[in-house]
Motif scaffolding. Structure first.
Motif, mmCIF file in Angstrom:
data_model
loop_
_atom_site.group_PDB
_atom_site.id
_atom_site.type_symbol
_atom_site.label_atom_id
_atom_site.label_comp_id
_atom_site.label_asym_id
_atom_site.label_seq_id
_atom_site.Cartn_x
_atom_site.Cartn_y
_atom_site.Cartn_z
ATOM 1 N N VAL A 190 0.869 -1.178 0.000
ATOM 2 C CA VAL A 190 0.000 0.000 0.000
ATOM 3 C C VAL A 190 0.903 1.223 0.000
ATOM 4 C CG1 VAL A 190 -1.732 1.301 1.288
ATOM 5 C CG2 VAL A 190 -1.810 -1.195 1.270
ATOM 6 N N GLN A 191 0.623 2.139 -0.928
ATOM 7 C CA GLN A 191 1.419 3.352 -1.048
ATOM 8 C C GLN A 191 0.521 4.561 -0.780
ATOM 9 O OE1 GLN A 191 3.136 4.210 -4.925
ATOM 10 N NE2 GLN A 191 5.057 3.358 -4.184
ATOM 11 N N GLU A 192 0.909 5.405 0.119
ATOM 12 C CA GLU A 192 0.198 6.648 0.429
ATOM 13 C C GLU A 192 -1.262 6.436 0.834
ATOM 14 O OE1 GLU A 192 0.754 9.022 -3.046
ATOM 15 O OE2 GLU A 192 2.912 8.731 -2.985
ATOM 16 N N GLY A 193 -1.599 5.270 1.326
ATOM 17 C CA GLY A 193 -2.931 4.996 1.853
ATOM 18 C C GLY A 193 -4.028 4.791 0.825
ATOM 19 N N ARG A 194 -3.792 5.141 -0.434
ATOM 20 C CA ARG A 194 -4.853 5.050 -1.437
ATOM 21 C C ARG A 194 -4.451 4.252 -2.678
ATOM 22 N NH1 ARG A 194 -9.058 7.333 -0.072
ATOM 23 N NH2 ARG A 194 -9.952 7.341 -2.135
ATOM 24 N N THR A 195 -3.219 3.788 -2.737
ATOM 25 C CA THR A 195 -2.740 3.099 -3.931
ATOM 26 C C THR A 195 -2.158 1.741 -3.566
ATOM 27 O OG1 THR A 195 -2.184 5.240 -4.917
ATOM 28 C CG2 THR A 195 -1.240 3.294 -5.947
ATOM 29 N N LEU A 196 -2.589 0.723 -4.301
ATOM 30 C CA LEU A 196 -2.005 -0.612 -4.169
ATOM 31 C C LEU A 196 -0.959 -0.761 -5.269
ATOM 32 C CD1 LEU A 196 -5.198 -2.792 -3.660
ATOM 33 C CD2 LEU A 196 -3.419 -2.387 -1.990
ATOM 34 N N VAL A 197 0.220 -1.226 -4.899
ATOM 35 C CA VAL A 197 1.283 -1.448 -5.867
ATOM 36 C C VAL A 197 1.546 -2.948 -5.937
ATOM 37 C CG1 VAL A 197 3.684 -0.972 -6.479
ATOM 38 C CG2 VAL A 197 2.301 0.803 -5.385
ATOM 39 N N ASP B 94 -13.293 -7.183 -11.599
ATOM 40 C CA ASP B 94 -14.317 -6.166 -11.342
ATOM 41 C C ASP B 94 -14.127 -5.529 -9.960
ATOM 42 O OD1 ASP B 94 -16.525 -4.596 -11.923
ATOM 43 O OD2 ASP B 94 -17.927 -6.037 -11.055
ATOM 44 N N LEU B 95 -12.935 -4.984 -9.762
ATOM 45 C CA LEU B 95 -12.581 -4.368 -8.482
ATOM 46 C C LEU B 95 -13.082 -2.933 -8.372
ATOM 47 C CD1 LEU B 95 -8.866 -5.583 -8.336
ATOM 48 C CD2 LEU B 95 -10.785 -6.501 -7.027
ATOM 49 N N GLY B 96 -13.494 -2.365 -9.479
ATOM 50 C CA GLY B 96 -13.916 -0.969 -9.466
ATOM 51 C C GLY B 96 -12.727 -0.025 -9.545
ATOM 52 N N MET B 97 -11.577 -0.563 -9.968
ATOM 53 C CA MET B 97 -10.356 0.233 -10.108
ATOM 54 C C MET B 97 -9.675 -0.177 -11.404
ATOM 55 S SD MET B 97 -8.763 -0.207 -6.299
ATOM 56 C CE MET B 97 -9.275 -1.895 -5.984
ATOM 57 N N ALA B 98 -9.157 0.791 -12.130
ATOM 58 C CA ALA B 98 -8.453 0.498 -13.380
ATOM 59 C C ALA B 98 -6.966 0.311 -13.089
ATOM 60 C CB ALA B 98 -8.655 1.621 -14.372
ATOM 61 N N PRO B 99 -6.420 -0.856 -13.448
ATOM 62 C CA PRO B 99 -4.987 -1.065 -13.217
ATOM 63 C C PRO B 99 -4.149 -0.215 -14.172
ATOM 64 C CG PRO B 99 -5.974 -3.003 -14.233
ATOM 65 C CD PRO B 99 -7.074 -2.034 -13.992
ATOM 66 N N GLN B 100 -3.073 0.361 -13.653
ATOM 67 C CA GLN B 100 -2.165 1.167 -14.469
ATOM 68 C C GLN B 100 -0.819 0.463 -14.499
ATOM 69 O OE1 GLN B 100 -2.667 4.381 -11.875
ATOM 70 N NE2 GLN B 100 -4.547 5.099 -12.843
ATOM 71 N N ILE C 236 2.205 -2.683 -11.299
ATOM 72 C CA ILE C 236 0.833 -2.277 -11.602
ATOM 73 C C ILE C 236 0.329 -1.502 -10.400
ATOM 74 C CG2 ILE C 236 -1.528 -3.109 -11.937
ATOM 75 C CD1 ILE C 236 -0.331 -5.482 -13.444
ATOM 76 N N ARG C 237 -0.278 -0.360 -10.679
ATOM 77 C CA ARG C 237 -0.836 0.460 -9.613
ATOM 78 C C ARG C 237 -2.361 0.441 -9.710
ATOM 79 N NH1 ARG C 237 4.003 2.532 -10.231
ATOM 80 N NH2 ARG C 237 5.093 3.642 -8.598
ATOM 81 N N LEU C 238 -2.980 0.258 -8.560
ATOM 82 C CA LEU C 238 -4.437 0.337 -8.458
ATOM 83 C C LEU C 238 -4.754 1.462 -7.480
ATOM 84 C CD1 LEU C 238 -5.315 -3.450 -8.061
ATOM 85 C CD2 LEU C 238 -5.837 -2.040 -10.027
ATOM 86 N N THR C 239 -5.321 2.534 -7.993
ATOM 87 C CA THR C 239 -5.677 3.653 -7.127
ATOM 88 C C THR C 239 -7.103 3.453 -6.648
ATOM 89 O OG1 THR C 239 -4.199 5.096 -8.354
ATOM 90 C CG2 THR C 239 -5.834 6.152 -6.950
ATOM 91 N N VAL C 240 -7.267 3.393 -5.346
ATOM 92 C CA VAL C 240 -8.587 3.176 -4.757
ATOM 93 C C VAL C 240 -9.340 4.496 -4.806
ATOM 94 C CG1 VAL C 240 -9.844 2.485 -2.692
ATOM 95 C CG2 VAL C 240 -7.683 1.376 -3.258
ATOM 96 N N PRO C 241 -10.436 4.537 -5.564
ATOM 97 C CA PRO C 241 -11.192 5.790 -5.651
ATOM 98 C C PRO C 241 -11.931 6.067 -4.336
ATOM 99 C CG PRO C 241 -12.319 4.061 -6.863
ATOM 100 C CD PRO C 241 -11.033 3.471 -6.361
ATOM 101 N N THR C 242 -12.161 7.330 -4.083
ATOM 102 C CA THR C 242 -12.954 7.667 -2.904
ATOM 103 C C THR C 242 -14.366 7.176 -3.160
ATOM 104 O OG1 THR C 242 -13.391 9.841 -3.821
ATOM 105 C CG2 THR C 242 -11.606 9.679 -2.229
ATOM 106 N N LEU C 243 -14.983 6.679 -2.141
ATOM 107 C CA LEU C 243 -16.323 6.126 -2.297
ATOM 108 C C LEU C 243 -17.360 7.250 -2.281
ATOM 109 C CD1 LEU C 243 -16.156 3.038 0.081
ATOM 110 C CD2 LEU C 243 -15.886 3.071 -2.379
ATOM 111 N N THR C 244 -18.239 7.220 -3.271
ATOM 112 C CA THR C 244 -19.346 8.165 -3.296
ATOM 113 C C THR C 244 -20.450 7.603 -2.406
ATOM 114 O OG1 THR C 244 -20.400 7.072 -5.166
ATOM 115 C CG2 THR C 244 -18.805 8.815 -5.686
ATOM 116 N N GLY C 245 -21.441 8.417 -2.136
ATOM 117 C CA GLY C 245 -22.564 7.947 -1.322
ATOM 118 C C GLY C 245 -23.234 6.735 -1.947
ATOM 119 N N GLU C 246 -23.362 6.765 -3.279
ATOM 120 C CA GLU C 246 -23.998 5.651 -3.984
ATOM 121 C C GLU C 246 -23.152 4.379 -3.889
ATOM 122 O OE1 GLU C 246 -24.966 4.700 -8.590
ATOM 123 O OE2 GLU C 246 -25.623 6.671 -7.874
#
Length: 182
Positions: A59-66, A86-92, A98-108
């Motif tokens: 985990v990098q900077e609390g929001r990114t999986l490396v 179908d993690l809801g994150m686009a791998p880069q 490969i980096r997976l940035t965890v998006p902030t969760l919206t109310g929905e």
């Protein structure tokens, strides 16, 4: 025999709780967590392999999986598996990790995650109730039990079942609070 039935029931219900908790770890909460990737399997030389066995995940900077593969030739396969999971994150893919940035969760999204928690909780409860049914059947088959002992046994089985149902509810509520926390 009665103690054996209760012990087996307890053991099986404990396994249901463990499985339920493992499944809850894969639900996103807005923060990066390596457990999100627990159920992702990569087609590695023709056999499905858990991603944690072929790559280091940090985990990098609390929001990114490396994800850093041990074998660089598996990078594309890992990227493909992350897309298919179908993690809801686009791998880069940058060629080495490969980096997976965890998006902030919206109310929905939070509500959707809570629905997933509820669905997993209901599945666990169904499993617990099936174990109760099996234990009841065993108690009813036992010819050594008198009618009063059988009734007492069925009450003990139900009491134990109720405890595990409450435990599942408590765990699910805690996870929902974690998901809803902004």
């Amino acid at each position: 025999m009665t103690h054996i039935i209760l012990e087996l029931q307890k053991e099986r219900m404990e396994k249901v709780i463990e499985h339920f908790e493992e499944n809850l770890k894969t639900i996103r909460t807005g923060m990066a967590n390596t457990n999100i990737l627990d159920h992702v399997e990569v087609d590695y030389y023709g056999s499905p392999t858990p991603i944690k066995q072929i790559a280091g995940i940090t985990v990098q900077e609390g929001r990114t999986l490396v994800i850093k593969p041990y074998d660089s030739s598996s990078l594309k396969d890992i990227e493909k598996a992350c897309n298919m999971a179908d993690l809801g994150m686009a791998p880069q893919n940058d060629g080495t990790v490969i980096r997976l940035t965890v998006p902030t969760l919206t109310g929905e999204t939070r509500k959707e995650m809570c629905k997933k928690v509820g669905k997993l909780a209901e599945e666990a409860k169904v499993q617990v109730r099936n174990i109760r049914r099996d234990a009841n059947d065993e108690a009813k088959k036992d010819k050594e039990l008198t009618e009063d002992l059988q009734k007492e046994m069925l009450e003990k089985i139900q009491k134990q079942t109720d405890e595990y149902i409450k435990m599942i509810d408590k765990i699910a509520d805690a996870k929902e609070k974690e998901v809803l926390k902004v």
